[in-house]
Design a protein around this motif. Sequence first.
Motif, PDB file in Angstrom:
ATOM      1  N   LEU A 382       0.820  -1.210   0.000  1.00  0.00           N
ATOM      2  CA  LEU A 382       0.000   0.000   0.000  1.00  0.00           C
ATOM      3  C   LEU A 382       0.855   1.261   0.000  1.00  0.00           C
ATOM      4  O   LEU A 382       0.367   2.335   0.352  1.00  0.00           O
ATOM      5  CB  LEU A 382      -0.909  -0.005   1.245  1.00  0.00           C
ATOM      6  CG  LEU A 382      -1.979  -1.100   1.303  1.00  0.00           C
ATOM      7  CD1 LEU A 382      -2.555  -1.202   2.702  1.00  0.00           C
ATOM      8  CD2 LEU A 382      -3.078  -0.817   0.293  1.00  0.00           C
ATOM      9  N   HIS A 383       2.085   1.162  -0.402  1.00  0.00           N
ATOM     10  CA  HIS A 383       2.960   2.329  -0.308  1.00  0.00           C
ATOM     11  C   HIS A 383       2.606   3.357  -1.390  1.00  0.00           C
ATOM     12  O   HIS A 383       1.934   3.054  -2.360  1.00  0.00           O
ATOM     13  CB  HIS A 383       4.429   1.908  -0.390  1.00  0.00           C
ATOM     14  CG  HIS A 383       5.002   1.740  -1.765  1.00  0.00           C
ATOM     15  ND1 HIS A 383       4.901   0.561  -2.468  1.00  0.00           N
ATOM     16  CD2 HIS A 383       5.696   2.598  -2.545  1.00  0.00           C
ATOM     17  CE1 HIS A 383       5.510   0.696  -3.630  1.00  0.00           C
ATOM     18  NE2 HIS A 383       5.996   1.927  -3.708  1.00  0.00           N
ATOM     19  N   LEU A 384       3.047   4.582  -1.185  1.00  0.00           N
ATOM     20  CA  LEU A 384       2.762   5.696  -2.088  1.00  0.00           C
ATOM     21  C   LEU A 384       1.251   5.947  -2.226  1.00  0.00           C
ATOM     22  O   LEU A 384       0.732   6.117  -3.323  1.00  0.00           O
ATOM     23  CB  LEU A 384       3.383   5.447  -3.470  1.00  0.00           C
ATOM     24  CG  LEU A 384       4.862   5.843  -3.610  1.00  0.00           C
ATOM     25  CD1 LEU A 384       5.438   5.318  -4.906  1.00  0.00           C
ATOM     26  CD2 LEU A 384       5.029   7.353  -3.519  1.00  0.00           C
ATOM     27  N   ASN A 385       0.547   5.995  -1.080  1.00  0.00           N
ATOM     28  CA  ASN A 385      -0.844   6.426  -1.025  1.00  0.00           C
ATOM     29  C   ASN A 385      -0.934   7.613  -0.074  1.00  0.00           C
ATOM     30  O   ASN A 385       0.092   8.198   0.298  1.00  0.00           O
ATOM     31  CB  ASN A 385      -1.742   5.271  -0.593  1.00  0.00           C
ATOM     32  CG  ASN A 385      -2.102   4.353  -1.751  1.00  0.00           C
ATOM     33  OD1 ASN A 385      -2.961   4.673  -2.576  1.00  0.00           O
ATOM     34  ND2 ASN A 385      -1.440   3.191  -1.817  1.00  0.00           N
ATOM     35  N   ASN A 386      -2.140   7.944   0.315  1.00  0.00           N
ATOM     36  CA  ASN A 386      -2.339   9.078   1.225  1.00  0.00           C
ATOM     37  C   ASN A 386      -2.972   8.634   2.547  1.00  0.00           C
ATOM     38  O   ASN A 386      -3.705   9.388   3.183  1.00  0.00           O
ATOM     39  CB  ASN A 386      -3.232  10.126   0.557  1.00  0.00           C
ATOM     40  CG  ASN A 386      -2.595  10.725  -0.680  1.00  0.00           C
ATOM     41  OD1 ASN A 386      -1.399  10.934  -0.713  1.00  0.00           O
ATOM     42  ND2 ASN A 386      -3.403  10.985  -1.705  1.00  0.00           N
TER      43      ASN A 386
END
Length: 955
Positions: A382-386
């Motif tokens: 789930l990396h590079l999300n907000n």
Amino acid sequence: MRQSSAFFFILNCCVLITLTDGFSFSNCTIYFPFEYSGHLKVLCNRMGYWKIPSPLPRNIVNLDISYNYIYQIAEGDFNRLSNLIILNISHNRISEIHANALSDLPNLEELNLSHNKIKTVTTKMLDGLASLSQLRLDFNNLEMIENQTFATLSNLRLVNLTNNMLKDISKLHPLLQVPHLENLYLGNNHFRVFNSSDIPSAFVGLKKLDLSVNPLTVFRMMENIFPALEYLDLSTCFQTNTFDWFILDKAFLKTVKILNFSRNHVDEKQLGYIMQSFPSVSWMALDGLQGFKVEMLLQKACFPSLRGLHLEDNQLSLLTDRIFKPCVHLNELHLRNNGVLKMYKSSFKHLVNLTELRIQKNLLTQLNETLQVLPNLRVLDLHLNNIENLACSDFANLTQLRQLYLHRNRIVTIESCVFKDLETLEELIMNSNQILTVTGTFKLGPRNLRYLYLTNNKLSAIQNDTFKALDSLQMLHLSDNQIFIIEPHAFAGLINLAEMYLSSNKITGRTLSNHLVFAGTPNLQKLELSCNYFAYESQQALQSPPFVLLSELRTLQINSQRRGLNYIPSNFLNGLKNLQVFYAGNLNIENLHVDTFIHTPNLTYLDLTANNLANRNALTSRLFGPISGLNKITLGRTHLKSLDFLVDANLSSLTVLRASTNDLQFINKTIIQSLPQLKVLDLQNNSFTCDCSNAWFIDWAVKNNKTQVLYLNKYECRYPLSLSGKSLAAFNTESCNVNYDFICFIYSSSIVILTLLISFVYHFLKWQLVYAYYLFLAFLNDKKRKQTPNLDFQYDAFISYNAQEEPWVLEELVPKLEDQHGLRLCLHHRDFQPGKAIIDNIVDAIYNSRKTICLITHNYLKSVWCSHEIQVASFRLFDEQKDILVLVFLEDIPAHQLSPYYRMRKLVKKRTYLRRPKPGEDTRAFWQKLKMAIETKENMEDRKILSGKDEDDHI
């Protein structure tokens, strides 16, 4: 397996060291990696070569000459490298490879010619490469491959022709001659038509075919030319909706398991037709497709056999509960960069078999318990999300999860309940968030976590027992935070922790003042504390050394403290009895206490780079006494002026010494001989003096076959100024060499010749030398008299005669001249000074008398002393050119009897002389003339006599 690799490595080392002519060849270096499959690798990359360097060690197995300016490969370039297995000549300017240029490489398995300017692969270009298994010709200008090019390459498995100028698929006929070809890369060429009828026979063993980024308008298979194909890449091939796709029998591609059909322009009908051609595909990439809805796409693509699906860059902003219904058998789903904003609880309800889900680089802010329907999930990215908050139920049902990636989100806090159900989680990455504290976060687990990454957050303090529940943790990353408080027992419970990273924080000496900070980590082997703020004001021993409990630590990094460590306390390393690697570079330290390493007897690698060790006593031989097993030391940029401290350091195991960018001027023989196991020496960018004081080092660096002097050709002279900037290796040391054998020969020969000469002179010329010596004294006496021209003479005449004539002298000569005429005569027996050397008396008598009277008889001519007298008088005569010599013959002596007496005969011929009257003759004229000759002034005309003209008249 490791023992076998180690044996192979040692064997290669021994063979190379035995057979090479020297390690410091050209600008290449020899790479000794234990992890590189046991091979020795020679690196000649980025050296500015215009041709293949020579000579090279004969037994290298891996040669890298990439990133140079080589424009051709000629026959004989590799004629000594028959053991070569891997050859990398990529990123050059090669446009020509001569016939048989590679034929001397029978064992070559991998050849990399990528990024060159080759246009044609000729028949003879690859001759002799019977063992070749991998050939890279990508990123060239290939337009043609001659027919028999690959005929002899029976072991070839991989050919890469990506990024060339190939246009016609029929040009690939030569590849059909390779019986075991498995991987063929043809991406980014100029193929427009792929028609099986252009290929006369099948690629029987081909398993992987890459045709990506070709402008295909036709793809037709009328024959099964790929009976074993498993991987097919057709990405970015069909850029118009009018392309022709025809597969006569869908069984032709039934072996394909992996298909990449990304970034093509295709309508729904075409897509369905194309998908039917791959009935057995298990993994498919459909990234960046446009022109239809994703739901329709999945209905066409999700066959029962499909297990992995890539759907990146497809603008899936919303994941509905029906979107993945056709894909119930999926195990792996990638949804990178789709702009996903929201997921529903039922979005993945049909994907109960999913084990890997990657939704990185989207716009998610929360998970909404969406993942609870994926009980078999093992990898979640789930990396590079907000994402800002994680609810306790977000991972509630993920009992099989092994890897969780949450880095580069906006997470601030994490409650202890978030990870409580992740009993099988092994790797958790939460780098680059905004986490303020982890106190309590891991209170409930996950207990099986092995790798925890918390780098680049906003942590300021680590409380005691923070990680107590993570007793399986092996690696902990806490770098790039703001940690300045670490409480005692902060890491308690981490009994299996092997590596901890605390670099780039705000840790001070006070933070580590209590040794209980690291309590509870008995098996810690690597600790990184670089780029912090701890410093010490002296080398005085600490009351509580910080690492006293870390007896198993192998690697410690404290380099680059932001305020400069300045001093290392004498007991700073207390407790580190198993420490092997110590990084202490860029600390602004000026010297080390002699007891610094008494607690680290097993140290093998020491890095002191970028310190200020200019003082000659900064490093002493005593400092290295406790660490005699040191294997590698790095001293670059430390202002070192000398390596003399190594002479008595007893570093008999040192194999690597790096001391580049210092102020070293001389490297003497003693230093090198004190390091018997030295294999690598790096002394680049030093202030070398190019004179005979470095002659031994230069010769040794060039010729030795034991130690590799890295980049020797780059070493430059700094002194003398006339040679500044010149190559150290180019300095002519021949002028410094002393041939001791030749010197001994010259010395002994000289002694023999001198002995013979002395013997000869003594035997034959003894009296001549004595005369010459006294004649020289006479010359000095004459010079003295000239300086005082007014000095009166002591005598009117010096009488030179033989002792046989003494009665006549005493009875007749003296009475006549002294008594009757009042002249003052100098006589041997009367006027010579007693005790004085005879010759000295003769010289004084002649030069203190106005005239010299020589009484010539047969006995006079035979007398040695008379001869000396007349010779001294002759010297005075010719020196002063005055009438100072009177010859009186007392006996008749024929001219022929004067011949042996050359000087006398010459005087008689050139001067007037008197003859004593015979008995009965009148003597009055004789005595009158003799008196007149004595009284005659020296400046009377006598020029014609002295000029050598004969005179016939007698006085």
